[in-house]
Motif scaffolding. Structure first.
Motif, PDB file in Angstrom:
ATOM      1  N   UNK A  59       0.711  -1.314   0.071  1.00  0.00           N
ATOM      2  CA  UNK A  59      -0.190  -0.079   0.116  1.00  0.00           C
ATOM      3  C   UNK A  59       0.960   1.434   0.002  1.00  0.00           C
ATOM      4  N   UNK A  60       0.526   2.347   0.174  1.00  0.00           N
ATOM      5  CA  UNK A  60       1.266   3.539   0.316  1.00  0.00           C
ATOM      6  C   UNK A  60       0.574   4.646  -0.409  1.00  0.00           C
ATOM      7  N   UNK A  61       1.222   5.864  -0.519  1.00  0.00           N
ATOM      8  CA  UNK A  61       0.693   7.091  -1.115  1.00  0.00           C
ATOM      9  C   UNK A  61       1.589   6.949  -2.558  1.00  0.00           C
ATOM     10  N   UNK A  62       0.713   7.079  -3.612  1.00  0.00           N
ATOM     11  CA  UNK A  62       1.439   7.161  -4.831  1.00  0.00           C
ATOM     12  C   UNK A  62       1.850   8.383  -5.468  1.00  0.00           C
ATOM     13  N   UNK A  63       3.063   8.333  -5.677  1.00  0.00           N
ATOM     14  CA  UNK A  63       4.010   9.410  -6.281  1.00  0.00           C
ATOM     15  C   UNK A  63       3.544   9.441  -7.827  1.00  0.00           C
ATOM     16  N   UNK A  64       2.956  10.519  -8.371  1.00  0.00           N
ATOM     17  CA  UNK A  64       2.728  10.787  -9.596  1.00  0.00           C
ATOM     18  C   UNK A  64       4.082  10.917 -10.746  1.00  0.00           C
ATOM     19  N   UNK A  65       5.240  11.318 -10.069  1.00  0.00           N
ATOM     20  CA  UNK A  65       6.294  11.004 -11.066  1.00  0.00           C
ATOM     21  C   UNK A  65       6.821   9.652 -11.331  1.00  0.00           C
ATOM     22  N   UNK A  66       6.643   8.670 -10.215  1.00  0.00           N
ATOM     23  CA  UNK A  66       7.206   7.386 -10.309  1.00  0.00           C
ATOM     24  C   UNK A  66       6.202   6.203 -10.376  1.00  0.00           C
ATOM     25  N   UNK A  96       3.601   1.562   2.923  1.00  0.00           N
ATOM     26  CA  UNK A  96       4.418   1.035   2.125  1.00  0.00           C
ATOM     27  C   UNK A  96       5.843   0.275   3.006  1.00  0.00           C
ATOM     28  N   UNK A  97       6.409   1.315   3.961  1.00  0.00           N
ATOM     29  CA  UNK A  97       7.420   0.582   4.817  1.00  0.00           C
ATOM     30  C   UNK A  97       6.971  -0.579   5.782  1.00  0.00           C
ATOM     31  N   UNK A  98       5.707  -0.098   6.257  1.00  0.00           N
ATOM     32  CA  UNK A  98       5.570  -1.439   7.013  1.00  0.00           C
ATOM     33  C   UNK A  98       5.298  -2.743   6.324  1.00  0.00           C
ATOM     34  N   UNK A  99       4.901  -2.834   5.133  1.00  0.00           N
ATOM     35  CA  UNK A  99       4.874  -4.035   4.209  1.00  0.00           C
ATOM     36  C   UNK A  99       6.228  -4.505   4.050  1.00  0.00           C
ATOM     37  N   UNK A 100       7.216  -3.627   3.750  1.00  0.00           N
ATOM     38  CA  UNK A 100       8.481  -4.338   3.580  1.00  0.00           C
ATOM     39  C   UNK A 100       9.154  -4.620   4.690  1.00  0.00           C
ATOM     40  N   UNK A 101       8.948  -4.101   5.912  1.00  0.00           N
ATOM     41  CA  UNK A 101       9.187  -4.354   7.306  1.00  0.00           C
ATOM     42  C   UNK A 101       8.517  -5.531   7.738  1.00  0.00           C
ATOM     43  N   UNK A 102       7.483  -6.120   7.286  1.00  0.00           N
ATOM     44  CA  UNK A 102       6.844  -7.219   7.707  1.00  0.00           C
ATOM     45  C   UNK A 102       7.272  -8.269   7.050  1.00  0.00           C
ATOM     46  N   UNK A 103       8.148  -8.312   6.005  1.00  0.00           N
ATOM     47  CA  UNK A 103       8.405  -9.655   5.009  1.00  0.00           C
ATOM     48  C   UNK A 103      10.027  -9.756   4.957  1.00  0.00           C
ATOM     49  N   UNK A 104      10.504 -10.886   4.626  1.00  0.00           N
ATOM     50  CA  UNK A 104      12.088 -11.031   4.353  1.00  0.00           C
ATOM     51  C   UNK A 104      11.878 -11.608   3.006  1.00  0.00           C
TER      52      UNK A 104
END
Length: 269
Positions: free
Chosen positions: A156-163, A171-179
């Protein structure tokens, strides 16, 4: 989910190449005239005016009477992903194929950041069986989500219009929850002095969370990114295991990166 062909992108590769050429002409910081642009690019004044209007809307330049000038530091501005899609395309495809070779066969998990080179890696990996791919890039997720042989996990997270990347705490919490076994990291710059960097500090924090939970980090960057330092650090060189780049990269900078302990793989262009 929309079909991959519906992903936001430039109207055409020819037009995105032309708009990148306009930005390149402004890199010195000088103004350019409409006559200069039409002569250099071989298109009509009306076509150039439409391009300039689009680029001004994205705050990449300022239109003037009879031409355009750079918007602040256009030469170091973040070029939107829909234009970057066609830039150095052949090199990015070769880099992607080489990076994909680093992913072991069998069940495996991969995290892929946003960026046009990382999207090319995802395309190469799309036919592999038993892969779980975690990404915060909308364009990458849309490209591979229809593949029944893959497990695709979108943060999830806030979508940057440029990228078109989802960033921030969710988004950080998702990455922090997995390996994951390997993180494939795109970058706006990589250097011995600055590490892997990007233009946006929130994007950098999100990608650092991805890097921190990967057993191995592979940075994919065409030669124009090597030696470049942008605003926000995503990873120290001590966190990067492999850099895959191309023969246009500065050899002196590559030597410094190797001396810092990073394995460098170079593809021909």
């Amino acid at each position: 989910m929309p079909h991959p062909q519906d992903a936001p992108r430039a109207t055409s590769r020819k037009r995105s190449d032309r708009m990148l050429a306009v930005l390149a002409m402004l890199e010195s910081g000088d103004s350019v005239t409409l006559k200069d642009l039409t002569g250099a690019l071989g298109v009509s004044p009306a076509t150039i005016r439409r391009d300039l209007a689009d680029l001004e809307e994205q705050r990449l330049l300022v239109r003037t009477h009879g031409g355009a000038r750079a918007f602040a530091s256009t030469s170091r501005a973040e070029v939107p992903v829909r234009l970057r899609d066609s830039q150095f395309r052949a090199a990015k495809q070769r880099i992607a194929r080489r990076a994909a070779e680093l992913i072991p066969t069998g069940p495996y998990s991969v995290a892929i950041s946003g960026g046009t080179t990382t999207a090319e890696v995802a395309k190469v990996l799309a036919t592999r069986p038993d892969l779980a791919i975690v990404t915060n890039a909308l364009t990458t997720a849309m490209e591979i989500a229809s593949r029944p042989n893959l497990k695709v996990i979108m943060t999830g997270g806030v979508v940057r219009s440029n990228s078109f990347e989802a960033v921030g705490v969710i988004a950080e919490n998702t990455f922090n929850a997995i390996n994951v076994g390997t993180a494939i990291l795109g970058t706006d710059g990589i250097s011995a002095a600055g590490g892997a960097t990007t233009h946006d500090e929130t994007e950098a924090r999100t990608n650092n969370a991805m890097v921190s939970h990967a057993q191995r980090v592979v940075v994919v960057a065409d030669g124009s990114k090597v030696g470049r330092v942008t605003l926000a650090k995503m990873a120290d060189l001590s966190q990067v295991h492999v850099l895959v780049t191309d023969t246009t990269a500065d050899p002196d900078e590559l030597a410094r990166i190797v001396a810092a302990g990073v394995e460098v793989l170079i593809v021909d262009v």
